[in-house]
Scaffold this active site. Structure first.
Site, mmCIF file in Angstrom:
data_model
loop_
_atom_site.group_PDB
_atom_site.id
_atom_site.type_symbol
_atom_site.label_atom_id
_atom_site.label_comp_id
_atom_site.label_asym_id
_atom_site.label_seq_id
_atom_site.Cartn_x
_atom_site.Cartn_y
_atom_site.Cartn_z
ATOM 1 N N THR A 108 0.859 -1.188 0.000
ATOM 2 C CA THR A 108 0.000 0.000 0.000
ATOM 3 C C THR A 108 0.892 1.232 0.000
ATOM 4 O O THR A 108 1.804 1.342 0.822
ATOM 5 C CB THR A 108 -0.880 -0.009 1.264
ATOM 6 O OG1 THR A 108 -1.722 -1.165 1.206
ATOM 7 C CG2 THR A 108 -1.721 1.245 1.370
ATOM 8 N N LYS A 184 -7.010 2.038 -3.078
ATOM 9 C CA LYS A 184 -6.630 1.407 -1.814
ATOM 10 C C LYS A 184 -6.585 2.435 -0.692
ATOM 11 O O LYS A 184 -7.002 2.154 0.427
ATOM 12 C CB LYS A 184 -5.274 0.701 -1.955
ATOM 13 C CG LYS A 184 -4.765 0.002 -0.686
ATOM 14 C CD LYS A 184 -5.575 -1.233 -0.323
ATOM 15 C CE LYS A 184 -5.225 -1.819 1.041
ATOM 16 N NZ LYS A 184 -4.004 -2.589 1.092
#
Lengths: 308, 308
Positions: A108, A184
């Site tokens: 991420t 995300k």
């Protein structure tokens, strides 16, 4: 062309490297093995390499060795910094992968970081798939992750067998690396706020003297429910803070959200309040414990017992 | 005993008053009518009385007249203050209801207020059912609300046909009035934070240039989902801020949560941040619009268009 062989004969001819054999990477590597891939794993921690060897996987003593000639490299490192070091550091793998290989980046990170690394890798002729994952260690192990991915048609085509092996759900989110990263981050904003809100609410319910099992039952059937409330509150009621996902992950991820907001002049007061709660929880010594430990912070502050 | 007749012969012998014929009360009164109850409605607003008359309901020109001799009084007013005035004000109904009647109190309020009113009513021999509802106007209209309720066995037994007529789900949360109110406040803490988080997240996604329909699709299938995200974001994407539930409801309800926290020495920083966002939205002129208007506040601040 090797790439056509991949598309036509599929899986067995593809060399796959998995960089990072932590709780997520180990499960993903195992899912790839089960699907018949020729997988070589690497992690700087020899114990983690042994974990993968014990599952029948090949291991390498460096990421370069694992990735040499690999058609697919699955990067399951912690953040953008580690991803950049893996690709372009002193021992970077960018130029040892197969010349038309695909780097599948699962960490991420801020969209800008993904865009910049993709451009730099693509300049060598290789492909970058921006592919953050969610679902946790259990779903990594059984190949049922959710993958948010963006990248070129070619990157998707070549990565397809690996994506299939690792995920139950694949969201294709466009051609440009960075798009998936942004999706995300939207998810992480919500997930982080919801974990903190679940923690605040269950501690508030304890302060009010309510039966917390009944609270769980009522809230999960009501408009106050969230995926995170439903998933994390059982950890709290069990008093089980072994890390399925750690507090410090949200210190990092909400930090990225707020950095993005500052860069684009977007105020995010709820994400900011939630970040402070994760930082407080980390500061109180629980950074590597389960992210539901935010509830323990409330409990300690208010002198409550949340485990039943 | 009349109360036994109610239990044995059920519904048709019961006189029911509904006080408050707004979007919730009107639907609940209609559900009671459909179930065969003898319902008399009252609202200070003559237009609302006409709405109920148009559905075939009887209306009264005062709450006292509506409640005289009533076995059940369903109170669907806005808050604790209105509930107290209805019961014990200059034109209070406490002593005009049937002597063994049940007052079904549906307003969201602090548990202490519910406890005090219950004690005062029960001192007259009548019963108080603490019965906050959730589900919105549509589910009120079709008799499928969720009701959180606490009160004595007798109160539940006598109120049963009305609760059945109005709800799809009844959570019985103990013998003591105030318990149900506390459960409701836990729900409202979460619901308020989640609406504000959904608003922040969808505006953040817009700032990042993402396809907001795709964001909705991805998030509702991900760990960042909440009941409120799933329910309210469509209002935002449609640009439809007609109030199904108004911003000012959460100004009130999160205010109650924080008053409770202050009284019990419990810190609630996320609820506090969310409350400020609802107050800002109300201050910007949107207090009577749909609670998803918090997203419009973000959009105005950041110069974004969220409707598609």
């Amino acid at each position: 062309m090797h790439s056509n062989e991949v598309a036509s004969t599929g899986w067995d001819r593809v060399g796959v490297a998995v960089a990072g054999l932590g709780s997520m990477g180990l499960g993903m590597a195992a899912s790839l093995l089960r699907a018949g891939a020729d997988v070589t794993g690497y992690d700087p921690d020899p114990n983690k390499r042994e974990d993968f060897a014990a599952l029948g996987g090949k291991v390498a003593v460096s990421s370069v060795e694992a990735s040499r000639g690999a058609t697919l490299v699955v990067s399951v490192v912690v953040d953008a910094g580690q991803t950049e070091a893996l690709l372009f550091g002193d021992e970077g793998i960018a130029t040892v992968m197969a010349e038309d290989g695909v780097f599948i980046s699962c960490a991420t990170m801020a969209p800008d970081r993904a865009r910049r690394m993709a451009a730099r890798l693509e300049a060598t002729g290789r492909h970058y798939l921006d592919a953050p994952v969610s679902g946790g260690a259990r779903r990594a192990a059984d190949g049922s992750l959710t993958i948010l991915a963006s990248g070129t048609e070619q990157a998707f085509a070549r990565a397809a067998p690996a994506l299939d092996a690792m995920s139950a759900t694949l969201h294709r989110l466009g051609e440009a690396p960075g798009e998936a990263a942004a999706f995300k981050m939207v998810n992480q904003l919500l997930a982080g706020v919801h974990i903190a809100a679940a923690s605040e609410a269950i501690a508030f319910a304890a302060r009010e003297g309510l039966d917390l099992h009944r609270v769980y039952e009522v809230i999960t059937a009501s408009a106050g429910n969230s995926w995170m409330f439903e998933n994390r509150v059982p950890h709290i009621l069990d008093g089980d803070y072994r890390p399925l996902s750690a507090v410090d992950i949200f210190v990092k991820d909400l930090g990225i959200v707020l950095d993005m907001g500052r860069a684009s002049s977007f105020p995010a007061p709820l994400a900011s309040a939630a970040l402070q709660l994760f930082i407080m929880t980390s500061a109180a010594g629980m950074g590597r414990d389960d992210d539901s430990s935010v509830a323990r912070l409330y409990a300690r502050i208010a002198g409550l017992d949340l485990s039943l």
